[in-house]
Design a protein around this motif. Structure first.
Motif, PDB file in Angstrom:
ATOM      1  N   ARG A  83       0.813  -1.213   0.000  1.00 38.02           N
ATOM      2  CA  ARG A  83       0.000   0.000   0.000  1.00 38.02           C
ATOM      3  C   ARG A  83       0.845   1.261   0.000  1.00 38.02           C
ATOM      4  O   ARG A  83       0.601   2.186  -0.772  1.00 38.02           O
ATOM      5  N   SER A  84       1.867   1.326   0.859  1.00 38.52           N
ATOM      6  CA  SER A  84       2.684   2.538   0.933  1.00 38.52           C
ATOM      7  C   SER A  84       3.475   2.742  -0.356  1.00 38.52           C
ATOM      8  O   SER A  84       3.678   3.880  -0.805  1.00 38.52           O
ATOM      9  N   MET A  85       3.909   1.649  -0.983  1.00 39.85           N
ATOM     10  CA  MET A  85       4.634   1.772  -2.248  1.00 39.85           C
ATOM     11  C   MET A  85       3.703   2.243  -3.355  1.00 39.85           C
ATOM     12  O   MET A  85       4.109   3.028  -4.223  1.00 39.85           O
ATOM     13  N   ARG A  86       2.462   1.792  -3.342  1.00 42.41           N
ATOM     14  CA  ARG A  86       1.511   2.262  -4.342  1.00 42.41           C
ATOM     15  C   ARG A  86       1.245   3.754  -4.166  1.00 42.41           C
ATOM     16  O   ARG A  86       1.070   4.488  -5.158  1.00 42.41           O
ATOM     17  N   ARG A  87       1.239   4.219  -2.937  1.00 43.75           N
ATOM     18  CA  ARG A  87       1.080   5.658  -2.704  1.00 43.75           C
ATOM     19  C   ARG A  87       2.283   6.424  -3.259  1.00 43.75           C
ATOM     20  O   ARG A  87       2.135   7.520  -3.807  1.00 43.75           O
ATOM     21  N   THR A  88       3.480   5.857  -3.097  1.00 43.11           N
ATOM     22  CA  THR A  88       4.681   6.492  -3.652  1.00 43.11           C
ATOM     23  C   THR A  88       4.591   6.587  -5.167  1.00 43.11           C
ATOM     24  O   THR A  88       4.922   7.621  -5.757  1.00 43.11           O
ATOM     25  N   LEU A  89       4.127   5.536  -5.808  1.00 47.83           N
ATOM     26  CA  LEU A  89       3.955   5.570  -7.265  1.00 47.83           C
ATOM     27  C   LEU A  89       2.951   6.649  -7.667  1.00 47.83           C
ATOM     28  O   LEU A  89       3.159   7.375  -8.637  1.00 47.83           O
ATOM     29  N   GLU A  90       1.888   6.768  -6.910  1.00 47.37           N
ATOM     30  CA  GLU A  90       0.858   7.765  -7.221  1.00 47.37           C
ATOM     31  C   GLU A  90       1.404   9.181  -7.050  1.00 47.37           C
ATOM     32  O   GLU A  90       1.113  10.065  -7.871  1.00 47.37           O
ATOM     33  N   ARG A  91       2.194   9.411  -6.008  1.00 46.89           N
ATOM     34  CA  ARG A  91       2.740  10.748  -5.765  1.00 46.89           C
ATOM     35  C   ARG A  91       3.697  11.196  -6.865  1.00 46.89           C
ATOM     36  O   ARG A  91       3.958  12.385  -7.014  1.00 46.89           O
ATOM     37  N   ASN A  92       4.242  10.233  -7.586  1.00 44.83           N
ATOM     38  CA  ASN A  92       5.238  10.562  -8.604  1.00 44.83           C
ATOM     39  C   ASN A  92       4.732  10.340 -10.030  1.00 44.83           C
ATOM     40  O   ASN A  92       5.526  10.171 -10.959  1.00 44.83           O
ATOM     41  N   ARG A  93       3.437  10.397 -10.200  1.00 44.98           N
ATOM     42  CA  ARG A  93       2.860  10.199 -11.528  1.00 44.98           C
ATOM     43  C   ARG A  93       3.301  11.278 -12.519  1.00 44.98           C
ATOM     44  O   ARG A  93       3.252  11.073 -13.728  1.00 44.98           O
ATOM     45  N   ASP A  94       3.729  12.424 -11.993  1.00 39.00           N
ATOM     46  CA  ASP A  94       4.157  13.509 -12.885  1.00 39.00           C
ATOM     47  C   ASP A  94       5.594  13.338 -13.366  1.00 39.00           C
ATOM     48  O   ASP A  94       6.062  14.105 -14.207  1.00 39.00           O
ATOM     49  N   LEU A  95       6.306  12.334 -12.853  1.00 41.89           N
ATOM     50  CA  LEU A  95       7.689  12.114 -13.282  1.00 41.89           C
ATOM     51  C   LEU A  95       7.724  11.272 -14.552  1.00 41.89           C
ATOM     52  O   LEU A  95       6.995  10.295 -14.693  1.00 41.89           O
ATOM     53  N   VAL A  96       8.619  11.648 -15.449  1.00 42.60           N
ATOM     54  CA  VAL A  96       8.830  10.905 -16.690  1.00 42.60           C
ATOM     55  C   VAL A  96      10.250  10.359 -16.664  1.00 42.60           C
ATOM     56  O   VAL A  96      11.209  11.109 -16.446  1.00 42.60           O
ATOM     57  N   SER A  97      10.382   9.058 -16.867  1.00 40.30           N
ATOM     58  CA  SER A  97      11.711   8.426 -16.860  1.00 40.30           C
ATOM     59  C   SER A  97      12.246   8.339 -18.276  1.00 40.30           C
ATOM     60  O   SER A  97      11.500   8.120 -19.237  1.00 40.30           O
ATOM     61  N   ARG A  98      13.560   8.483 -18.383  1.00 39.52           N
ATOM     62  CA  ARG A  98      14.220   8.488 -19.691  1.00 39.52           C
ATOM     63  C   ARG A  98      15.552   7.770 -19.578  1.00 39.52           C
ATOM     64  O   ARG A  98      16.394   8.148 -18.776  1.00 39.52           O
ATOM     65  N   LEU A 146      22.092   5.412 -17.689  1.00 38.95           N
ATOM     66  CA  LEU A 146      21.493   6.307 -16.709  1.00 38.95           C
ATOM     67  C   LEU A 146      19.986   6.368 -16.943  1.00 38.95           C
ATOM     68  O   LEU A 146      19.521   6.280 -18.084  1.00 38.95           O
ATOM     69  N   THR A 147      19.245   6.530 -15.861  1.00 42.73           N
ATOM     70  CA  THR A 147      17.832   6.859 -15.962  1.00 42.73           C
ATOM     71  C   THR A 147      17.642   8.241 -15.358  1.00 42.73           C
ATOM     72  O   THR A 147      17.982   8.463 -14.195  1.00 42.73           O
ATOM     73  N   GLU A 148      17.143   9.159 -16.154  1.00 42.72           N
ATOM     74  CA  GLU A 148      16.831  10.502 -15.678  1.00 42.72           C
ATOM     75  C   GLU A 148      15.332  10.597 -15.428  1.00 42.72           C
ATOM     76  O   GLU A 148      14.528  10.125 -16.236  1.00 42.72           O
ATOM     77  N   TYR A 149      14.981  11.216 -14.315  1.00 42.55           N
ATOM     78  CA  TYR A 149      13.570  11.425 -13.969  1.00 42.55           C
ATOM     79  C   TYR A 149      13.295  12.921 -13.970  1.00 42.55           C
ATOM     80  O   TYR A 149      13.941  13.680 -13.237  1.00 42.55           O
ATOM     81  N   ARG A 150      12.352  13.319 -14.796  1.00 44.88           N
ATOM     82  CA  ARG A 150      12.031  14.740 -14.920  1.00 44.88           C
ATOM     83  C   ARG A 150      10.566  14.989 -14.562  1.00 44.88           C
ATOM     84  O   ARG A 150       9.689  14.197 -14.928  1.00 44.88           O
ATOM     85  N   ALA A 151      10.342  16.098 -13.859  1.00 44.54           N
ATOM     86  CA  ALA A 151       8.995  16.452 -13.429  1.00 44.54           C
ATOM     87  C   ALA A 151       8.278  17.194 -14.548  1.00 44.54           C
ATOM     88  O   ALA A 151       8.791  18.189 -15.077  1.00 44.54           O
ATOM     89  N   LYS A 152       7.109  16.706 -14.901  1.00 48.48           N
ATOM     90  CA  LYS A 152       6.330  17.334 -15.966  1.00 48.48           C
ATOM     91  C   LYS A 152       5.741  18.645 -15.471  1.00 48.48           C
ATOM     92  O   LYS A 152       4.925  18.660 -14.551  1.00 48.48           O
ATOM     93  N   PRO A 153       6.129  19.772 -16.061  1.00 44.54           N
ATOM     94  CA  PRO A 153       5.619  21.071 -15.598  1.00 44.54           C
ATOM     95  C   PRO A 153       4.245  21.382 -16.194  1.00 44.54           C
ATOM     96  O   PRO A 153       3.772  20.710 -17.113  1.00 44.54           O
ATOM     97  N   ASP A 154       3.609  22.421 -15.652  1.00 44.66           N
ATOM     98  CA  ASP A 154       2.294  22.820 -16.156  1.00 44.66           C
ATOM     99  C   ASP A 154       2.358  23.265 -17.612  1.00 44.66           C
ATOM    100  O   ASP A 154       1.383  23.151 -18.345  1.00 44.66           O
ATOM    101  N   TYR A 155       3.528  23.776 -18.006  1.00 45.93           N
ATOM    102  CA  TYR A 155       3.687  24.286 -19.362  1.00 45.93           C
ATOM    103  C   TYR A 155       4.321  23.240 -20.286  1.00 45.93           C
ATOM    104  O   TYR A 155       4.944  23.580 -21.289  1.00 45.93           O
ATOM    105  N   ALA A 156       4.136  21.970 -19.970  1.00 45.08           N
ATOM    106  CA  ALA A 156       4.835  20.888 -20.661  1.00 45.08           C
ATOM    107  C   ALA A 156       4.593  20.878 -22.164  1.00 45.08           C
ATOM    108  O   ALA A 156       5.485  20.536 -22.951  1.00 45.08           O
TER     109      ALA A 156
END
Length: 251
Positions: A83-98, A146-156
């Motif tokens: 459950r706590s890990m699923r919450r972590t995934l939900e909190r980071n839905r705005d991150l895009v991995s590359r 490398l895996t880069e994680y970037r936060a999707k901004p409002d102006y994406a």
């Protein structure tokens, strides 16, 4: 020197130093140099067999009278987040991995320095320069990425993905049966995101999509609070004298 001797690794032992994880104990390491003339299968077997990689050195604990360090790998196909890990995934839905090549950038180094200064200012990496960071990333004879994680901004919609804010980075090796997480760092003031947990979860999913059975997490150290988080990812296997063995959760 025969051709066989040339390809066989030579091992060395470091002098004893204070253990950074268990107060009052001393550590030594067994290590060997990884070079291009060594067969890739041999290097792969070392990294699957308890050795860790730091640049072009493979090492493992070699401490007298202490066996607290245990290699850990997650069984990818059977893993299911709690459950706590699923919450972590939900909190980071705005991150895009590359996934990107193991090429250092000034943007990565800036994030790395922020992380080290905030979380590990008294550790062994505190004095690392931009050249040291570049060597950590580039100096490898295996398949490193490398895996880069970037936060999707409002102006994406108006920008390219590679210009979005860099939030976290993971340095990993691709092995024949899995992914080995070598080092990761992240924005230190984004505590609510639980980025360390998120990167492990995201790499479990990536390994599953690649059809790889394991995600290697390095060493779990009995008695070290810093390493206790690794037991959360179940099922997992620990490397012992008889090989890899599945252990019960929360060991």
């Amino acid at each position: 020197m025969t051709e066989q001797q040339k390809h066989f690794p030579e091992f060395y032992v470091t002098t004893s130093q204070p253990c950074p994880y268990l107060p009052g104990r001393l550590e030594r390491k067994l290590f060997t140099h990884l070079t291009n003339d060594k067969p890739l299968a041999l290097i792969d077997n070392l990294l699957k067999g308890g050795f860790r990689r730091s640049q072009n050195i493979a090492y493992m604990p070699y401490c007298e009278g202490c066996h607290a360090c245990v290699s850990v790998r997650i069984v990818v196909d059977e893993f299911a987040p709690g459950r706590s890990m699923r919450r972590t995934l939900e909190r980071n839905r705005d991150l895009v991995s590359r996934r990107v090549s193991a090429i250092p950038t000034s943007e990565q180094f800036s994030l790395f320095r922020n992380y080290i200064d905030a979380r590990h200012s008294d550790g062994g990496m505190a004095d690392m320069t931009v050249l040291d960071y570049a060597m950590m990333v580039e100096d490898s004879v295996v398949r490193t990425f490398l895996t880069e994680y970037r936060a999707k901004p409002d102006y994406a919609l108006d920008t390219r993905e590679e210009t979005w804010p860099l939030t976290a980075v993971a340095l990993c090796d691709r092995l024949s049966d899995g992914i080995s997480m070598v080092y990761s760092f992240y924005e230190p003031f984004e505590e609510a995101r639980s980025l360390g947990t998120y990167m492990i979860l995201e790499h479990i999913d990536y390994a599953r999509r690649l059809g790889l059975p394991y995600l290697y997490l390095g060493y779990w150290i009995e008695g070290s609070r810093k390493m206790s988080y690794k037991t959360r990812y179940q099922p997992q296997e620990h490397l012992g004298s008889s090989g890899w063995v599945r252990v019960p959760g929360g060991r």
